[in-house]
Design a protein around this motif. Sequence first.
Motif, short mmCIF file in Angstrom:
data_model
loop_
_atom_site.label_atom_id
_atom_site.label_comp_id
_atom_site.label_asym_id
_atom_site.label_seq_id
_atom_site.Cartn_x
_atom_site.Cartn_y
_atom_site.Cartn_z
N GLU A 89 -21.10 -7.94 -15.05
CA GLU A 89 -21.70 -7.40 -16.09
C GLU A 89 -21.95 -7.08 -17.79
O GLU A 89 -22.40 -6.57 -18.48
N PRO A 137 -26.51 -9.75 -19.38
CA PRO A 137 -27.40 -9.63 -20.57
C PRO A 137 -27.52 -10.94 -21.90
O PRO A 137 -28.84 -10.92 -22.00
N ARG A 166 -20.22 -3.25 -12.71
CA ARG A 166 -22.75 -2.69 -12.59
C ARG A 166 -23.41 -3.62 -12.80
O ARG A 166 -23.94 -3.50 -12.69
N GLU A 170 -27.12 -2.99 -11.47
CA GLU A 170 -27.15 -1.38 -12.57
C GLU A 170 -27.97 -2.85 -13.69
O GLU A 170 -28.88 -2.68 -13.86
N VAL A 171 -26.93 -3.30 -14.04
CA VAL A 171 -27.71 -3.81 -15.88
C VAL A 171 -28.69 -5.22 -14.99
O VAL A 171 -29.87 -5.28 -15.58
N ARG A 231 -31.27 -3.94 -12.53
CA ARG A 231 -32.09 -3.81 -12.70
C ARG A 231 -32.49 -2.94 -14.07
O ARG A 231 -33.77 -3.05 -14.23
N GLU A 232 -31.76 -2.84 -14.80
CA GLU A 232 -32.44 -2.02 -16.52
C GLU A 232 -32.63 -2.65 -16.86
O GLU A 232 -33.96 -3.19 -17.95
N LEU A 233 -32.70 -4.38 -16.84
CA LEU A 233 -33.15 -5.75 -17.72
C LEU A 233 -34.05 -6.37 -16.78
O LEU A 233 -34.86 -7.32 -17.87
N GLY A 234 -35.00 -5.62 -16.34
CA GLY A 234 -36.16 -6.21 -15.52
C GLY A 234 -35.72 -7.29 -14.29
O GLY A 234 -36.99 -7.66 -14.41
N GLY A 249 -38.38 -6.60 -7.77
CA GLY A 249 -37.89 -5.69 -7.87
C GLY A 249 -36.66 -4.95 -6.70
O GLY A 249 -36.31 -4.23 -6.45
#
Length: 344
Positions: free
Chosen positions: A29, A33, A60, A63-64, A66-69, A339
């Motif tokens: 996590e 990024p 996470r 989740e990370v 998903r958040e970053l596309g 996704g």
Amino acid sequence: MSETYIQPSEPTRSHPWRVIIQIPCLNEEETLPAVLNDIPLDLPNVHFETLVIDDGSTDRTVEVARELGVNYIVRHRGRKGLPAAFQSGMDAALKLGADIIVNTDGDHQYPGSAIPELIKPILEGKADIVIGDRQTQNVEHFSTQKKLLQRVGSWVVRVASDTDVPDAPSGFRAYSKEAGLRLYVTSEFSYTIENLIQAGKRRLNVDHVAITTKPTRPSRLHRGNFNFVKRQGATIIRTYAQYEPLKTFTYFALPFLLIGGGLLLRFMIYYLLDPNQTYTRYLQSVFIGGVFMIVGILTFFIGILADLSGNNRRINEEILYRLRNLEVEVARRSPPTEGQEIHE
């Protein structure tokens, strides 16, 4: 009727190359990024997509992602290891219609900015696989012992695989669709070495490009250099023996044959020089030499049997290739949406 041969990686295309960048992750996590931000998004005639393989993370990471596309996520129900995560990513990328699959690590060891250079030989139709050469002799955060082990290990792999890759353990690599279909990981420790030996024995074109590398956390794959050498050595021997069984068992038989032959020759020389004393003083050479000769001959014949069974392996590999090709074609007719999570 004339026939036209088209290379598996044909540079002349009417549509953009679809490049899927797969990122095996285990609790990444914090670094994921940076890995995703480093990936190039704009290259002429190339469309990039990302695929995260979650190998049972407990943080996470998903989740990370998903958040970053991230475009696609493959999730393992529990930790299965890096080789399994790599193979899950390859299978998913092929089914998603990838023309090129790029593998990089989730710890941000490898520079995403080097991906265009990494895939260039495949785009030009010059290579099926391209390995990122970390130039380990110049890496400051590698110890002298690690540099030496990397250098010796890569030389052994070059000999075993008939390739010219200076950094065999590097996980930063690109595969054409054809290479992805031809190669399959069976090792539970190191897919990098096994893939290279497979590629060399299957006459795939392997190239390399120079890259830089960043300091990372300690490896989760092994417990120290001795453990690494032991497990990598076992992988090299096992994989090489699969493709060169007669050579492998001949190498194993040779010491026994030489020792056994030497002892028998010793007995014969002394017998010719002094027949009366030979039976009492040197008879043990006959017994020990005979045992060594028998072991060597049996080992050699095992190699012959293994070599004959290798024909069945080659047929099975061709069947697997055609089945995977068919599976990919069927999957392309109903691809998952972006996704969507794919559970393995």
